[in-house]
Write a protein that holds these residues in place. Structure first.
Motif, PDB file in Angstrom:
ATOM      1  N   GLN A 620       0.849  -1.185   0.000  1.00  0.00           N
ATOM      2  CA  GLN A 620       0.000   0.000   0.000  1.00  0.00           C
ATOM      3  C   GLN A 620       0.886   1.237   0.000  1.00  0.00           C
ATOM      4  O   GLN A 620       1.051   1.897   1.003  1.00  0.00           O
ATOM      5  CB  GLN A 620      -0.928   0.001   1.229  1.00  0.00           C
ATOM      6  CG  GLN A 620      -1.774  -1.248   1.345  1.00  0.00           C
ATOM      7  CD  GLN A 620      -2.807  -1.330   0.246  1.00  0.00           C
ATOM      8  OE1 GLN A 620      -3.353  -0.330  -0.152  1.00  0.00           O
ATOM      9  NE2 GLN A 620      -3.056  -2.538  -0.244  1.00  0.00           N
ATOM     10  N   THR A 621       1.466   1.539  -1.166  1.00  0.00           N
ATOM     11  CA  THR A 621       2.422   2.636  -1.204  1.00  0.00           C
ATOM     12  C   THR A 621       1.732   3.981  -1.268  1.00  0.00           C
ATOM     13  O   THR A 621       2.359   5.002  -1.054  1.00  0.00           O
ATOM     14  CB  THR A 621       3.316   2.496  -2.435  1.00  0.00           C
ATOM     15  OG1 THR A 621       2.455   2.432  -3.573  1.00  0.00           O
ATOM     16  CG2 THR A 621       4.134   1.252  -2.373  1.00  0.00           C
ATOM     17  N   GLY A 622       0.443   3.971  -1.586  1.00  0.00           N
ATOM     18  CA  GLY A 622      -0.231   5.242  -1.772  1.00  0.00           C
ATOM     19  C   GLY A 622       0.021   5.823  -3.152  1.00  0.00           C
ATOM     20  O   GLY A 622      -0.501   6.877  -3.492  1.00  0.00           O
TER      21      GLY A 622
ATOM     22  N   VAL B  93      -0.691  12.943  -8.893  1.00  0.00           N
ATOM     23  CA  VAL B  93      -0.953  11.752  -8.074  1.00  0.00           C
ATOM     24  C   VAL B  93       0.102  11.539  -7.009  1.00  0.00           C
ATOM     25  O   VAL B  93      -0.165  10.967  -5.961  1.00  0.00           O
ATOM     26  CB  VAL B  93      -1.073  10.484  -8.937  1.00  0.00           C
ATOM     27  CG1 VAL B  93      -2.330  10.521  -9.741  1.00  0.00           C
ATOM     28  CG2 VAL B  93       0.146  10.281  -9.786  1.00  0.00           C
ATOM     29  N   GLN B  94       1.349  11.991  -7.230  1.00  0.00           N
ATOM     30  CA  GLN B  94       2.351  11.765  -6.194  1.00  0.00           C
ATOM     31  C   GLN B  94       2.100  12.617  -4.962  1.00  0.00           C
ATOM     32  O   GLN B  94       2.680  12.368  -3.905  1.00  0.00           O
ATOM     33  CB  GLN B  94       3.768  12.011  -6.731  1.00  0.00           C
ATOM     34  CG  GLN B  94       4.070  13.456  -7.001  1.00  0.00           C
ATOM     35  CD  GLN B  94       3.795  13.792  -8.443  1.00  0.00           C
ATOM     36  OE1 GLN B  94       2.892  13.239  -9.064  1.00  0.00           O
ATOM     37  NE2 GLN B  94       4.586  14.698  -9.003  1.00  0.00           N
ATOM     38  N   LEU B  96      -0.992  12.851  -3.796  1.00  0.00           N
ATOM     39  CA  LEU B  96      -2.218  12.291  -3.213  1.00  0.00           C
ATOM     40  C   LEU B  96      -1.923  10.894  -2.697  1.00  0.00           C
ATOM     41  O   LEU B  96      -2.306   9.896  -3.298  1.00  0.00           O
ATOM     42  CB  LEU B  96      -3.324  12.251  -4.273  1.00  0.00           C
ATOM     43  CG  LEU B  96      -3.625  13.595  -4.927  1.00  0.00           C
ATOM     44  CD1 LEU B  96      -4.566  13.410  -6.097  1.00  0.00           C
ATOM     45  CD2 LEU B  96      -4.222  14.534  -3.909  1.00  0.00           C
ATOM     46  N   THR B  97      -1.166  10.831  -1.614  1.00  0.00           N
ATOM     47  CA  THR B  97      -0.753   9.509  -1.109  1.00  0.00           C
ATOM     48  C   THR B  97      -1.260   9.300   0.303  1.00  0.00           C
ATOM     49  O   THR B  97      -0.607   8.670   1.117  1.00  0.00           O
ATOM     50  CB  THR B  97       0.763   9.378  -1.142  1.00  0.00           C
ATOM     51  OG1 THR B  97       1.300  10.481  -0.416  1.00  0.00           O
ATOM     52  CG2 THR B  97       1.294   9.394  -2.540  1.00  0.00           C
ATOM     53  N   LEU B  99      -3.677   7.458   1.230  1.00  0.00           N
ATOM     54  CA  LEU B  99      -4.128   6.077   1.436  1.00  0.00           C
ATOM     55  C   LEU B  99      -2.930   5.129   1.411  1.00  0.00           C
ATOM     56  O   LEU B  99      -2.751   4.349   0.501  1.00  0.00           O
ATOM     57  CB  LEU B  99      -5.118   5.707   0.335  1.00  0.00           C
ATOM     58  CG  LEU B  99      -5.997   4.494   0.622  1.00  0.00           C
ATOM     59  CD1 LEU B  99      -6.927   4.809   1.758  1.00  0.00           C
ATOM     60  CD2 LEU B  99      -6.770   4.110  -0.619  1.00  0.00           C
ATOM     61  N   LYS B 100      -2.075   5.259   2.439  1.00  0.00           N
ATOM     62  CA  LYS B 100      -0.918   4.373   2.491  1.00  0.00           C
ATOM     63  C   LYS B 100      -0.676   3.986   3.938  1.00  0.00           C
ATOM     64  O   LYS B 100      -1.354   4.438   4.837  1.00  0.00           O
ATOM     65  CB  LYS B 100       0.315   5.055   1.896  1.00  0.00           C
ATOM     66  CG  LYS B 100       0.735   6.299   2.663  1.00  0.00           C
ATOM     67  CD  LYS B 100       1.885   6.992   2.017  1.00  0.00           C
ATOM     68  CE  LYS B 100       3.171   6.238   2.237  1.00  0.00           C
ATOM     69  NZ  LYS B 100       4.341   7.033   1.823  1.00  0.00           N
TER      70      LYS B 100
END
Lengths: 646, 101, 195
Positions: A620-622, B93-94, B96-97, B99-100
């Motif tokens: 789950q790297t995002g 997108v980088q 928008l992380t 969800l990790k």
């Protein structure tokens, strides 16, 4: 509704009322409890005189017949026969006196309502034991007296030693009751009934239920062989052996061992003295501890089935008698001396049963109830007078200051050591003659015990009442109020005349059928005047004399036998072996539970899940690009394997 | 060389793969969205080709539905992007992380 | 002739497709996308799907692309244009793309599609054109999906309004712009419904 049910219902109602509500109102509680005890005594008198009829039995539990077993019912009923009538009078009579005495003794205790509630529970349970018609009902009430004993030993529960003693008593009794339960179930299996009515027991014993006993051996032959060789239950034909019968007898005896505090379960009784003195008198001297002996007498015909069991009973009783007497010689707490004396006397009774003299046992039980209750109440009076002082070496010179207590205590002591013409003389002689008829060895051990009894009781008397006051409290004692001394006087009178009047209940006649006709039982020979009268009196004089010479005018104990003072280290041995062993086992299992079960298996599972999760979450790297790539890769692989692999 | 059904299918597949690669390599959400649209259109092309070579007009009806739903989807998706931009001030997108791990 | 046009449109479409994903400017990407759609419409015409070709240009190249451009302009998305490309992801994408191409190629070789040409399957003589046929199907066989599609568009419209509606006015400019964003969606919806 039969009047006789009042015997059970009155104390029950009193105890429920007190425990639910009245314990906040001590005066009402006392009224309810003492009133119920008095009414019970009146009803018991009516029963003894034959005015109150035996009530009809109620069906309690009913099992319908199946293909495997015949139908079976357990009754709630009452037995009125000489045995139970005598015991009933003792229980209600002594119980009433101690109730009255408690009014004075507990006058200053703030929670005396609870105390009387406990006494009422005890009266209910004890009456139930005495009157029970079957072993299941008896077991029910048996546990009831265990409960009330627990509640009353731990009455001052804020005192740590009292709470511990209550627990100890309860645990000891539970252990023994387990054996008792096994005995009851074995009885049920073998006999197809649990009734202890004489007629049912006779049926169990004799021809109808045990056909093969009679068909194989005649009564005369059985007497020679000392046991029925084969016993066949009339319903199913389960062949049994003498070993199984012995097992049953010993199982039933196990209940007696716990309740009557025989070796090796004797340890709880001395500690039970942590309870209030009236409790010690009523429960732990006069009645409850005698319930074991009463139960043995009640099922006596069954005991006859197993001579080996009888022998073991006699051995244990005999050993307890001398063992407790030896310990009593070196105790310093006035109540503990009396407690060990109780153990010793109970040993006498059990030995008498084992030797084939249940009537002797019941006789001694009755007289013992009188004089031991008297001794405890008088000791309570002494303790009361000296402001809760129990160490006899901190007393002294009380003879002139509290004369009434002294005289009643002296009567009780003389009765206990078997000085003629007090009650104990007759009953102890009877026990000794029964023992001699069984085997002279028991007789001589009994005689030595009698010597020790005389010795330690004289020591107690001399140190407590004569000499000079050793503490300030002992210099200014005050005589107890009449409400405490009147029961003492009544019990003193009973202790004097009890020996003559006891035969009037017909207990001997009740046992006559068993003691004379059944096999495996040795008929009692004519009393030998020398062994039966001269020797006991001689050892009593010897005991009194030696103790007098040794202790007169002493301020400390000239004898110093550590092993006796430490009660043969039994408590320490139990502590090391049983308690230590249990603790060790528990810690081993605790370790296993904590580290293997909880640690490796349960936590291991959790940690495994967590670890796998920790590993998988790295995916789950995002990063949306990674997700898109992996998702497409998965889709591609799926298509590939779907299309191109077969 | 005769143009066959397979030619159309191959072209459609190529366009699809281009869209897929666009989704993976681009970092602007809007362009990713365009790539997705392109993949949808590649599917439309296959449907039309099949419709033509099988003489079934139903394939074209399907394409009609796809176009309609895709239009609705684009509207919602772009609205989402706008809402997202208001929240994060970015469409890369980088950035928008959340969800990790 | 047909072959020539096929290759022309196909290669054009693929080149513009590549342009969509390789251009670093989002506006250029959007324009490439529009051309991709135009070429695809040409391929539709070659496949005798005239109605769909028209719809494709109207809806996708017209309405959708306008919407894209609108948003791109609106949000002023030029910040990341000078960030270098990610070589690793490009490699991954390439490998994956080749993998897909391999799968498709292998499948196509195994299927009989290679022998089906336009000549071998001539269109039968029909009384009506494709627009009539599609309309007939839409209102007979596919009437339920058609109605549901209209519902989807309605829901999408409402959803867009809800998503873009500002709960409280905020000082930064992007919020201000968003309130004006809904009319294009409305117009697009009308476009799709007027077809």
């Amino acid at each position: 509704m039969d009047i006789a049910w009042l015997l059970l219902l009155l104390p029950l109602a009193a105890s429920i009322a007190i425990l639910l509500h009245l314990h906040r109102k001590p005066d009402m509680a006392i009224f309810a409890s003492v009133g119920s005890a008095a009414l019970c005594f009146v009803v018991a008198l009516g029963v003894a005189w034959g005015k109150v009829p035996e009530p009809a039995s109620l069906t309690w539990i009913s099992f319908p017949a199946t293909t495997m077993s015949p139908d079976f019912t357990i009754d709630l009923g009452m037995i009125f026969d000489p045995l139970s009538k005598g015991m009933l009078l003792v229980v209600t009579g002594v119980g009433l006196l101690i109730h009255i005495y408690s009014i004075g003794y507990m006058a200053h205790d703030p929670s005396k309502g609870r105390f009387f509630g406990g006494l009422s529970i005890f009266m209910f349970s004890m009456t139930g034991i005495v009157l029970a018609t079957n072993l299941i009902m008896l077991f029910f009430f048996w546990e009831g007296v265990g409960l009330s004993s627990y509640l009353l030993i731990g009455f001052w529960y804020s005192k740590e030693s009292a709470a511990a003693a209550a627990n100890k008593a309860f645990v000891c009794n539970r252990l023994a009751d387990f054996g008792f339960m096994i005995g009851i179930l074995t009885f049920w299996l073998l006999m197809g009934t649990v009734s202890v009515r004489s007629v049912d027991l006779a049926e169990s014993y004799s021809s109808s239920s045990l056909p093969q006993v009679q068909s194989i051996l005649t009564q005369a032959e059985m007497a020679v062989h000392h046991a029925p060789a084969i016993l066949v239950r009339h319903t199913g034909g389960i062949a049994t052996s003498p070993y199984l019968l012995t097992f049953m007898v010993l199982g039933l005896f196990c209940g007696c061992v716990g309740k009557s505090a025989m070796v090796p379960f004797h340890v709880w009784l001395p500690d039970a003295m942590e309870g209030p003195t009236p409790v010690s008198a009523l429960i732990h001297a006069a009645t409850m501890v005698a319930a074991g002996v009463y139960m043995l007498c009640r099922i006596y015909p069954l005991l006859l089935l197993s001579p080996a069991g009888m022998f073991i009973i006699a051995i244990i009783g005999c050993f307890t008698a001398i063992f407790a007497a030896l310990i009593a010689v070196q105790q310093n707490d006035i109540k503990r001396i009396l407690a060990y004396s109780t153990l010793s006397q109970l040993g006498y009774m059990v030995m008498a049963v084992g030797c084939g003299g249940p009537d002797a046992a019941m006789f001694h039980l009755t007289t013992h109830a009188f004089f031991k209750a008297l001794l405890f109440l008088a000791a309570g009076s002494v303790i009361h007078a000296l402001h809760e002082e129990q160490d006899i070496w901190r007393m002294g010179g009380l003879v002139k200051k509290i004369p009434l207590t002294f005289w009643t205590f002296a009567i009780g002591m003389l009765a206990l050591i078997g000085c003629p013409p007090f009650a104990g003389f007759f009953s102890k002689d009877y026990v000794l003659s029964v023992a001699y008829a069984y085997h002279p060895g028991f007789y001589w051990v009994g005689v030595i015990t009698a010597f020790l009894t005389a010795f330690y009781m004289t020591r107690l008397m001399v140190v407590t009442f004569w000499g000079s006051a050793r503490t300030p409290a002992a210099e200014h004692p005050h005589e107890s109020p009449p409400i405490m001394t009147v029961p003492l006087v009544i019990l003193a009178v009973l202790s004097v005349i009890g020996g003559w009047s006891i035969a009037g209940f017909g207990i001997q006649d009740h046992f006559h059928q068993w003691t004379t006709t059944l096999p495996g039982n040795v008929p009692i020979p004519e009393a030998n005047f020398f062994l039966g009268k001269i020797v006991p009196i001689a050892v009593v004089i010897l005991g009194v004399g030696s103790a007098y010479l040794l202790y007169w005018g002493r301020n400390s104990d000239p004898l110093n036998i550590n092993v006796l003072a430490q009660k043969f280290y039994i408590d320490e041995i139990y502590d090391r072996s049983l308690v230590g062993g249990t603790t060790l086992t528990a810690s081993v299992f605790s370790w296993l539970d904590r580290w293997i079960l909880e640690g490796v298996i349960i936590r291991g599972m959790a940690y495994l899940s967590v670890g796998v999760g920790e590993m998988l979450k790295l995916f789950q790297t995002g990063s949306l690009q990674a997700y898109a790539f992996l998702f497409s890769l998965g889709g591609a692989l799926l298509i590939y394997f779907t299309l191109f692999t077969h | 060389m005769e143009i066959t059904l397979n030619h159309y299918l191959a072209v459609a597949a190529t366009l699809f793969v281009i869209g897929l690669m666009g989704v993976i390599i681009r970092r602007n959400l809007l362009v990713i969205y365009m790539s997705l649209e392109m993949m949808l259109q590649a599917a439309n092309l296959t449907l039309v080709a099949f419709s033509r070579f099988n003489h079934r007009i139903d394939g074209q009806v399907f394409v009609f539905f796809v176009i309609t739903v895709a239009a609705a989807e684009v509207a919602v998706g772009l609205a989402l992007i706008v809402a997202l931009y208001r929240l994060k001030q970015t469409t890369q997108v980088q950035d928008l992380t959340t969800l990790k791990f | 002739m047909e072959t020539f046009f096929f290759w022309l449109f196909s290669i054009g479409m693929i080149l513009f497709g590549l342009g969509v994903i390789l251009n670093r400017n989002a506006v250029a990407s959007a324009l490439c996308f529009a051309f991709t759609i135009v070429f695809m419409s040409a391929l539709f015409v070659m496949l005798s799907a005239f109605f769909l070709a028209a719809v494709q240009i109207l809806v996708t190249a017209g309405a959708v692309m306008v919407l894209f451009l609108f948003i791109i302009m609106l949000l002023d998305l030029t910040a990341m244009e000078h960030v270098p490309r990610q070589k690793v992801w490009m490699g991954c994408a390439l490998v994956l793309g080749l993998g897909f191409i391999y799968i498709v190629a292998r499948t196509l070789y195994a299927t009989p599609g290679g022998s089906i040409t336009a000549d071998s399957t001539p269109l039968p003589l029909q009384t009506s054109d494709d627009t009539h046929q599609i309309g007939r199907l839409l209102f007979t066989t596919y009437v339920a999906p058609f109605e549901i599609t209209s519902l989807i568009i309605l829901v999408a419209t409402i959803g867009v309004i809800v998503l873009c509606k500002q709960d409280e006015p905020r000082p930064p400019s992007p919020g201000e712009d968003a309130t004006r964003k809904t009319p294009p969606v409305e117009s697009k919806k009308e476009t799709s419904l007027t077809r």
